[in-house]
Design an enzyme around this catalytic site. Structure first.
Site, PDB file in Angstrom:
ATOM      1  N   CYS A 183      -1.957  -1.581  -5.028  1.00  0.00           N
ATOM      2  CA  CYS A 183      -3.102  -1.007  -5.960  1.00  0.00           C
ATOM      3  C   CYS A 183      -2.871  -1.229  -7.521  1.00  0.00           C
ATOM      4  O   CYS A 183      -3.460  -1.852  -8.229  1.00  0.00           O
ATOM      5  CB  CYS A 183      -3.510   0.012  -5.482  1.00  0.00           C
ATOM      6  SG  CYS A 183      -3.036   0.645  -3.788  1.00  0.00           S
ATOM      7  N   ARG A 187       8.954  -0.526   1.866  1.00  0.00           N
ATOM      8  CA  ARG A 187       8.960   1.047   1.970  1.00  0.00           C
ATOM      9  C   ARG A 187      10.322   1.260   2.826  1.00  0.00           C
ATOM     10  O   ARG A 187      10.654   0.745   3.622  1.00  0.00           O
ATOM     11  CB  ARG A 187       7.556   1.331   2.665  1.00  0.00           C
ATOM     12  CG  ARG A 187       6.434   1.131   2.041  1.00  0.00           C
ATOM     13  CD  ARG A 187       5.183   1.825   2.761  1.00  0.00           C
ATOM     14  NE  ARG A 187       4.213   1.122   2.054  1.00  0.00           N
ATOM     15  CZ  ARG A 187       2.847   1.207   2.886  1.00  0.00           C
ATOM     16  NH1 ARG A 187       2.816   1.799   3.860  1.00  0.00           N
ATOM     17  NH2 ARG A 187       1.629   0.895   1.785  1.00  0.00           N
ATOM     18  N   GLN A 212       1.184  -6.594   3.405  1.00  0.00           N
ATOM     19  CA  GLN A 212       0.020  -6.034   3.557  1.00  0.00           C
ATOM     20  C   GLN A 212      -1.167  -6.932   3.460  1.00  0.00           C
ATOM     21  O   GLN A 212      -1.458  -7.655   2.400  1.00  0.00           O
ATOM     22  CB  GLN A 212      -0.337  -4.937   2.873  1.00  0.00           C
ATOM     23  CG  GLN A 212      -0.778  -3.738   3.375  1.00  0.00           C
ATOM     24  CD  GLN A 212      -0.663  -2.388   2.598  1.00  0.00           C
ATOM     25  OE1 GLN A 212      -0.634  -2.565   1.236  1.00  0.00           O
ATOM     26  NE2 GLN A 212      -0.791  -1.351   2.973  1.00  0.00           N
ATOM     27  N   ASP A 237      -4.069  -6.868   2.081  1.00  0.00           N
ATOM     28  CA  ASP A 237      -4.781  -5.886   1.312  1.00  0.00           C
ATOM     29  C   ASP A 237      -6.120  -6.400   0.657  1.00  0.00           C
ATOM     30  O   ASP A 237      -6.171  -7.546   0.590  1.00  0.00           O
ATOM     31  CB  ASP A 237      -3.722  -5.342   0.162  1.00  0.00           C
ATOM     32  CG  ASP A 237      -3.834  -3.956  -0.389  1.00  0.00           C
ATOM     33  OD1 ASP A 237      -4.766  -3.342  -0.072  1.00  0.00           O
ATOM     34  OD2 ASP A 237      -2.835  -3.457  -0.893  1.00  0.00           O
ATOM     35  N   HIS A 250      -9.019  -4.925  -2.560  1.00  0.00           N
ATOM     36  CA  HIS A 250      -9.743  -3.893  -3.322  1.00  0.00           C
ATOM     37  C   HIS A 250     -10.775  -4.329  -3.796  1.00  0.00           C
ATOM     38  O   HIS A 250     -11.110  -5.395  -4.346  1.00  0.00           O
ATOM     39  CB  HIS A 250      -8.716  -3.414  -4.662  1.00  0.00           C
ATOM     40  CG  HIS A 250      -7.373  -2.991  -4.272  1.00  0.00           C
ATOM     41  ND1 HIS A 250      -6.368  -3.685  -4.475  1.00  0.00           N
ATOM     42  CD2 HIS A 250      -6.833  -1.691  -3.775  1.00  0.00           C
ATOM     43  CE1 HIS A 250      -5.170  -2.877  -3.766  1.00  0.00           C
ATOM     44  NE2 HIS A 250      -5.590  -1.740  -3.508  1.00  0.00           N
ATOM     45  N   LYS A 283     -10.161   8.236   4.141  1.00  0.00           N
ATOM     46  CA  LYS A 283     -10.069   7.143   4.712  1.00  0.00           C
ATOM     47  C   LYS A 283     -10.378   6.912   6.306  1.00  0.00           C
ATOM     48  O   LYS A 283     -10.555   8.146   6.818  1.00  0.00           O
ATOM     49  CB  LYS A 283      -8.633   6.459   4.642  1.00  0.00           C
ATOM     50  CG  LYS A 283      -7.714   7.646   5.548  1.00  0.00           C
ATOM     51  CD  LYS A 283      -6.101   7.021   5.622  1.00  0.00           C
ATOM     52  CE  LYS A 283      -5.281   8.092   6.535  1.00  0.00           C
ATOM     53  NZ  LYS A 283      -4.107   7.457   6.743  1.00  0.00           N
ATOM     54  N   HIS A 322      -9.775   0.724  -1.000  1.00  0.00           N
ATOM     55  CA  HIS A 322      -8.583   0.182  -0.597  1.00  0.00           C
ATOM     56  C   HIS A 322      -8.939  -0.254   0.709  1.00  0.00           C
ATOM     57  O   HIS A 322      -9.416   0.610   1.544  1.00  0.00           O
ATOM     58  CB  HIS A 322      -7.397   0.869  -0.617  1.00  0.00           C
ATOM     59  CG  HIS A 322      -7.205   1.560  -2.085  1.00  0.00           C
ATOM     60  ND1 HIS A 322      -5.978   1.026  -2.792  1.00  0.00           N
ATOM     61  CD2 HIS A 322      -7.527   2.765  -2.527  1.00  0.00           C
ATOM     62  CE1 HIS A 322      -5.924   2.084  -3.992  1.00  0.00           C
ATOM     63  NE2 HIS A 322      -6.982   2.955  -3.639  1.00  0.00           N
TER      64      HIS A 322
HETATM   65 ZN   LIG Z   1      -4.812  -0.321  -2.589  1.00  0.00          ZN
END
Ligand SMILES: [Zn+2]
Ligand SMILES: [Zn+2]
Length: 670
Positions: free
Chosen positions: A368, A397, A415, A417, A419, A499, A545
């Site tokens: 992000c 991580r 990921q 991902d 946005h 979420k 997200h």
């Molecule tokens: Zn994000």
């Protein structure tokens, strides 16, 4: 004086003075008494002292009305609420499993006198016990141990509780030369003294010749563990108290169930899970590996990359159709960015750090903050919104080494991902769009009806109360409007927003959390991003997200187990394998392979000098969807003899016919 207790349905029961839980069970019915393994007892607070010792002789448990699980021969008291517990309940099954761990220790001590026994708790689906053996044992010893356990169950020994002062307890285990028990008692005493509490009574459970230090409760006699309802499952090394500076013990795992049928079903599930284990299949199909040189970091082999790319190619194509643009941000970014984003304060324990030119940097655990810098890199107008930027971002991580597990738990993953930046007015529609997109993508991989959860504000969080309220109500509404049933998880949201999580269900009935949609009003504020509205003023966009597959690595692991390695043709690493009958046909076989490759398929040639039968078997073990045998007849007719993984022999097809068949199957993602 009789005593009065209350049953779970609220009905009263009168019992003789000194009656036990077993007496209560007997009064209710002989069948219940026979099935009973323990009791749950609570007491309404008014009549009892809280803290210290209770007035009527049994120890207080702090919360006056909290139910305690007790032995069946525990005495009842006037005013108790009593529920009889059988192995049909989770609590009852836990008592059985814990009792089975004592039986395991007793059996081990009979077979190997002098063995030191440490601890034996219950775990999901079973129990274990840790031992220090004089000579190493192996799982070849399991049948002997199981036989001895069955003997102890058949002996139906009384299991009795006793409470000893600490000196006596120490003497008892000291004399028996059981150092782990002595250490446990010393620690119990030390912990109590450190808190200034009274030194606890040490409780013991005895069955036959076997004594164990234990809080209980336990079944009243070993016969309550049903014959044929338990089994030893595996053996592992485990450090005493989980500390690698301590002695390595031998941990024996077992499972126990209420009935033989349940045990059988569990063992079948276990076997099926072993058969589908993605770590084994990944090795057999040459997809990926792990190495000491990078613990928790997967190495993708050539065939694994084909599978990976097939998943990602589909993902990209669908994102273009859904109006996303793809971006890519750096893996290592300056410390200040992570401080601004809040990760430094809220997520530091999971991050890796490095230094460039003497300045602190962090390896990104999320995409992000970098993505926000792209948003900020130019002026945005309301006409640009909603702006949907997707990224296949490699994040790192930190996970404890003990929890790493194949592709399911890794330290670096990709990921999928995205946005979405939008106005508050666009938010609900955008969330709905993501929900629909998510269901479409899962469906393509064979996962339907995911379980959905909505998680709200956690304790550790950033952003104002109004922001949270608006974000939470928007998610509620979007789910409702999409007609989706969901479970509420209060307090389980991300630190920057609420979420929605999606859990897919695999062919074994297991669920996997993959997708997530998170609304975030906080990050745009923190990183100060804006857009110019129709009014020519600067406004704050909202940020969503979202990830669909979650981690591509983990999702590939799930796919492998879901399909037990027999991946659908459209993602299979090898879609077809060409097998020349003999050397004579090698040239034609190569032509066929090249032609199919030119047509865009993942095709291999197996021209090893093994027999055709052997090569067909190997192709089947490799779960290749199509084996194409070519001999004289096929070479003459420019054809292939097709053997399908699902339909068996399909006869001869010309190469263009086969291309057509494969193309349809891939296009329809069958
Ligand atoms: Zn994000
Ligand atoms: Zn115990």
């Amino acid at each position: 004086m009789p005593l009065h207790v209350t049953l779970p349905d609220g009905s009263p029961l009168e019992l003789a003075d000194g009656a036990t839980a077993l007496d209560a069970a007997q009064a209710i019915g002989p069948r219940l008494a026979k099935a009973a393994v323990a009791a749950q007892v609570s007491h309404d607070g008014a009549e009892r002292a809280v803290g210290g010792h209770a007035t009527n002789g049994h120890p207080a448990d702090g919360g006056a009305a909290a139910a305690r699980l007790v032995d069946l021969n525990a005495p009842l008291h006037d005013g108790d609420r009593v529920a009889i517990v059988t192995p049909a309940s989770a609590e009852g099954l836990d008592v059985v499993r814990h009792s089975a761990s004592h039986v395991l220790a007793q059996a081990v001590l009979r077979l190997w006198p002098g063995t030191k026994y440490a601890i034996g708790p219950t775990i999901e689906n079973g129990f274990y016990y840790d031992f220090l053996f004089a000579e190493p044992i192996s799982d070849a010893d399991f049948p002997r141990i199981e036989e001895e356990m069955a003997e102890i169950v058949a002996e139906d020994q009384q299991v009795t509780r006793s409470e000893l002062p600490r000196e006596e307890a120490l003497d008892l285990f000291g004399a028996a030369q059981q150092p782990f028990k002595v250490e446990l008692i010393r620690d119990l005493v030390a912990a109590a003294e450190a808190e200034g509490a009274a030194v606890p009574i040490i409780s013991m459970y005895t069955q036959g010749e076997f004594v164990d230090l234990c809080r209980g409760p336990h079944v009243p006699s070993t016969g309550k563990i049903g014959r044929g309802t338990f089994k030893l499952t595996s053996l592992a090394g485990a450090y005493w108290r989980g500390d690698e500076r301590n002695q390595m013990l031998t941990r024996i795992y077992g499972t126990a169930w209420a009935t033989k049928e349940e045990l059988q079903q569990y063992l079948e599930r276990l076997e099926e899970a072993r058969r589908r284990d993605h770590r084994r299949i990944g090795r057999d199909l040459d997809l990926f590996s792990f190495h000491e040189e990078g613990p928790g970091f997967p190495f993708w082999h050539a065939k694994g990359m084909r599978l990976w790319n097939a998943v990602v190619d589909f993902w990209r194509a669908e994102h273009v159709k859904a109006g996303y643009e793809e971006v890519k941000t750096p893996i290592i970014l300056r410390r200040e960015l992570w401080e601004m984003s809040g990760h430094w304060d809220n997520y530091k324990e999971n991050m890796y750090f490095t230094e460039i030119d003497g300045h602190p940097f962090a390896v990104k655990p999320m995409n992000c903050p970098g993505g926000l810098l792209i948003y900020k890199s130019r002026r945005r107008s309301y006409r640009d919104l909603p702006l949907k930027l997707a990224e296949l971002g490699l994040v790192h991580r930190h996970e404890m080494s003990g929890v790493l597990h194949g592709l399911f738990r890794v330290r670096s993953f990709t990921q999928d991902d995205a946005h979405i930046y939008c106005t508050p007015e666009q938010l609900r529609d955008e969330v709905r769009g993501v929900i629909r997109f998510m269901l479409h993508i899962y469906g393509a991989f064979g996962f339907t009806d995911p379980l959905v959860e909505l998680s709200t504000r956690p304790e550790k969080s950033i952003g104002s109360t109004e922001m949270w309220a608006l974000a939470e109500s928007t998610l509620h509404e979007a789910l409702k409007e999409e007609g989706i049933d969901y479970k509420l998880n209060p307090g389980d949201g991300a630190f920057y927003g609420p979420k929605i999580d999606f859990h897919i269900k695999d062919s074994m009935g297991r669920t996997w959390q993959c997708g997530t949609i998170q609304v975030d009003f906080a990050m745009p504020e923190r990183l100060d991003i804006t857009y110019t509205g129709a009014d020519n003023e600067e406004h704050r966009p909202v940020m969503i997200h979202r990830a669909l597959l979650g981690s591509i690595e983990r999702f590939v692991g799930i796919l492998i187990e879901h399909y037990a390695g027999a991946l659908p043709t459209w993602i299979a690493p090898v879609q077809a394998q060409v097998l020349p009958v003999s050397d004579r046909h090698a040239l034609y076989a190569r032509d066929v392979r090249d032609e199919l490759r030119m047509a865009g398929f993942r095709v291999e040639l197996d021209d090893r000098s093994e027999s055709l039968g052997r090569r067909i078997r190997d192709g089947q073990l490799q779960k290749v969807p199509y084996l194409l045998v070519v001999g004289d007849r096929e070479a003459e007719g420019l054809a292939v003899a097709v053997r399908s993984r699902t339909e068996g022999e399909k006869g001869a097809l010309t190469v263009p016919e086969f291309v057509h068949l494969l193309r349809d199957e891939v296009a329809e993602r069958r």
